[in-house]
Scaffold this active site. Structure first.
Site, PDB file in Angstrom:
ATOM      1  N   LYS A 234       0.843  -1.211   0.000  1.00  0.00           N
ATOM      2  CA  LYS A 234       0.000   0.000   0.000  1.00  0.00           C
ATOM      3  C   LYS A 234       0.874   1.254   0.000  1.00  0.00           C
ATOM      4  O   LYS A 234       1.928   1.272   0.660  1.00  0.00           O
ATOM      5  CB  LYS A 234      -0.901  -0.043   1.249  1.00  0.00           C
TER       6      LYS A 234
ATOM      7  N   SER B 146      -9.767   1.710   3.121  1.00  0.00           N
ATOM      8  CA  SER B 146      -8.940   2.502   2.242  1.00  0.00           C
ATOM      9  C   SER B 146      -7.932   1.700   1.429  1.00  0.00           C
ATOM     10  O   SER B 146      -7.415   2.191   0.441  1.00  0.00           O
ATOM     11  CB  SER B 146      -8.181   3.529   3.069  1.00  0.00           C
TER      12      SER B 146
ATOM     13  N   SER C 238      -9.849  -0.805   7.252  1.00  0.00           N
ATOM     14  CA  SER C 238      -9.341  -0.669   5.885  1.00  0.00           C
ATOM     15  C   SER C 238      -8.676  -1.900   5.289  1.00  0.00           C
ATOM     16  O   SER C 238      -8.345  -1.884   4.102  1.00  0.00           O
ATOM     17  CB  SER C 238      -8.353   0.484   5.810  1.00  0.00           C
TER      18      SER C 238
HETATM   19  N1  GLN Z   1     -13.062   3.724   6.713  1.00  0.00           N
HETATM   20  C1  GLN Z   1     -12.366   4.153   7.869  1.00  0.00           C
HETATM   21  C2  GLN Z   1     -12.013   5.620   7.757  1.00  0.00           C
HETATM   22  O1  GLN Z   1     -12.346   6.184   6.788  1.00  0.00           O
HETATM   23  C3  GLN Z   1     -11.179   3.292   8.087  1.00  0.00           C
HETATM   24  C4  GLN Z   1      -9.935   3.747   7.455  1.00  0.00           C
HETATM   25  C5  GLN Z   1      -8.770   2.839   7.735  1.00  0.00           C
HETATM   26  O2  GLN Z   1      -8.915   1.798   8.359  1.00  0.00           O
HETATM   27  N2  GLN Z   1      -7.595   3.296   7.325  1.00  0.00           N
HETATM   28  O3  GLN Z   1     -11.437   6.179   8.635  1.00  0.00           O
END
Ligand code: GLN
Length: 472
Positions: free
Chosen positions: A76, A151, A175
């Protein structure tokens, strides 16, 4: 060349000369090229991957190869790999090159993994759809009109489409698990502090955790084991011994809890509920105890997560000032305009929204009402969760309330998207390990992840249990 679903199967063919790392790398490079429209990769390291493949092929010949020989991995774009670009999918880091590798990456390289490129994600890992990226959205390989989740959408899409064998993501509020669920693969978030965060771009430091995406529990467990453990560069990384994962341990009857309100939740797609109930029945039939319990704090999880994570983000992202890293506005003419314009032009809308929200909840007039309250709620949630783990081995829920939504869906209000995380944030608030398993399918044909969470540091037990579930 057929895709290998486990590293073990691949290594068998590598050791008897049926294939080579060089062939493998060519295979993946071709597939990446063929699936460019998914927009999963931000950058492909063809030259590096090819030269590492040659070196590792020689090691295999001499019997000196590491445990990950043949594993072609994508990383990532918020995890550092020395001398390679790193931007967290943000304009503000455009042109930035890592000076060192993340400890997790270092450990994979030591075992002869090959890193084939960096993967698209939501900007600074904020999002649940991978539509908030400076590089544009990632598409779901199962249906290109749908989101892959976020994400870590690029990491999930790349593994699901067979563009690499496994990948790394980060999970601050879901995410890894949510995109794994949306693309039908395995996604694992270890306990907070189990894998070093050194070299992971900070979003919300008390929640962030690196973890793997893979096509099997075997590969998930192996990657986890190699990356986990104390690290002198991260003081929040646990000093505890990493319990080795034994996947062929005895099958035992387990006690599993689920929150009554989870399955009664209004946002839950009825078909997801039906599939979750079917899995509960299956678990019971296999001799496990599965019980519904009350968890009165469920409705506070998403607000607690968004208050604390934005507060931490507003502080972490203060370092992007147009001076130290990446983008500087060409229109800046003094110190103040350098800060103002670089940040205004460099951050996307969602990141700005979170910085504003985080700054607000930390501001002196509102600190006690929001940040202080959320900290207390976090403690209550952790205490209650520890109590549950006195009586139960695992907590079960669907990973997400529904299957992937359309790429062009318009949310009238950003909190709609935040509610996506209703089932995943619990493990981040408490620091518990949690895994999404591709155990079900919706009648619309899309995959559905089923999530199991264990007590802190019980990764080995969780993975062993997941293995027995998947192989039945
Ligand atoms: N969807 C969550 C957010 O927008 C989780 C993001 C993540 O785990 N990096 O914060």
């Amino acid at each position: 060349m057929a895709d290998y679903s486990t590293l073990q199967a691949l290594q068998y063919d590598l050791s008897n000369g049926k294939t080579s790392c060089t062939q493998l790398v060519e295979h993946y490079l071709q597939k990446i090229e063929d699936h460019k429209d998914l927009n999963a990769f931000v950058e492909v390291y063809s030259h590096d991957a090819r030269s590492r493949a040659t070196v590792i092929d020689a090691k295999i010949k001499h019997g000196t190869a590491g445990r990950l020989a043949g594993m072609v991995i994508g990383v990532k774009d918020n995890i550092a790999y020395q001398d390679h670009g790193l931007t967290a999918a943000s304009k503000i880091l455009s042109g930035f090159t890592s000076l060192y590798s993340a400890t997790a990456v270092e450990r994979l390289l030591e075992e002869d993994a090959i890193i084939i490129g960096r993967l698209n994600c939501d900007e600074f890992a904020m999002g649940s759809s991978n539509r908030f990226s400076y590089y544009g959205p990632v598409k779901n390989p199962l249906d290109k009109n749908l989101v892959p989740g976020g994400s870590s959408g690029g990491s999930a899409a790349a593994v699901a489409a067979g563009l690499c064998m496994a990948s790394l993501g980060s999970d601050t509020g879901g995410s890894i698990r949510q995109p794994a669920s949306f693309t039908g693969i395995y996604g694992f978030k270890p306990s907070y502090g189990r894998i070093s965060r050194h070299g992971l771009i900070a979003f919300a430091s008390s929640f962030d955790q690196i973890g793997p995406f893979a096509n099997s529990i075997e590969d998930t467990a192996l990657l986890y084991e190699i990356m986990a453990g104390a690290d002198q560069y991260d003081n929040t990384c646990s000093q505890r011994e990493v319990t080795p994962v034994s996947l062929d341990g005895e099958k035992q009857a387990r006690k599993i809890a689920y929150f009554k309100d989870t399955l009664e939740n209004a946002s839950l797609d009825p078909e997801v509920r039906a599939q979750a109930v079917a899995l509960i029945e299956k678990l019971r039939a296999a001799g496990h105890t599965v019980e519904a319990i009350d968890f009165p704090l469920l409705e506070y999880l998403v607000p607690t997560y968004y208050i604390l994570s934005t507060a931490e983000a507003s502080s972490n992202l203060a370092r992007y000032d147009g001076i130290h890293f990446g983008y500087r506005s060409p229109n800046a003419h003094d110190l103040e305009s350098t800060y103002k314009l670089s940040r205004t032009e460099g951050f996307g809308t969602e990141v700005k929204r979170r910085i504003l929200l985080g700054t607000f909840v930390l501001s002196s007039g509102y600190y006690d009402a929001y940040y202080g309250k959320a900290q207390k709620t976090r403690r209550l949630v952790s205490d209650k969760t520890n109590e549950i783990f006195q009586d139960y081995d695992f907590i079960f829920s669907p990973t997400t309330p529904h299957t992937p939504f359309p790429l062009n869906q318009v949310e009238s209000d950003p909190t709609q998207m935040y509610l996506e995380d209703i089932f995943t944030v619990h493990a981040n608030i408490t620091g518990c390990p949690s895994i999404s398993l591709p155990l079900a399918q919706h009648k619309n044909g899309l995959p559905l992840g089923m999530q199991f969470t264990a007590a802190k540091y019980e990764e080995a037990d969780l993975l062993q249990f997941a293995h027995t579930l998947v192989n039945n």
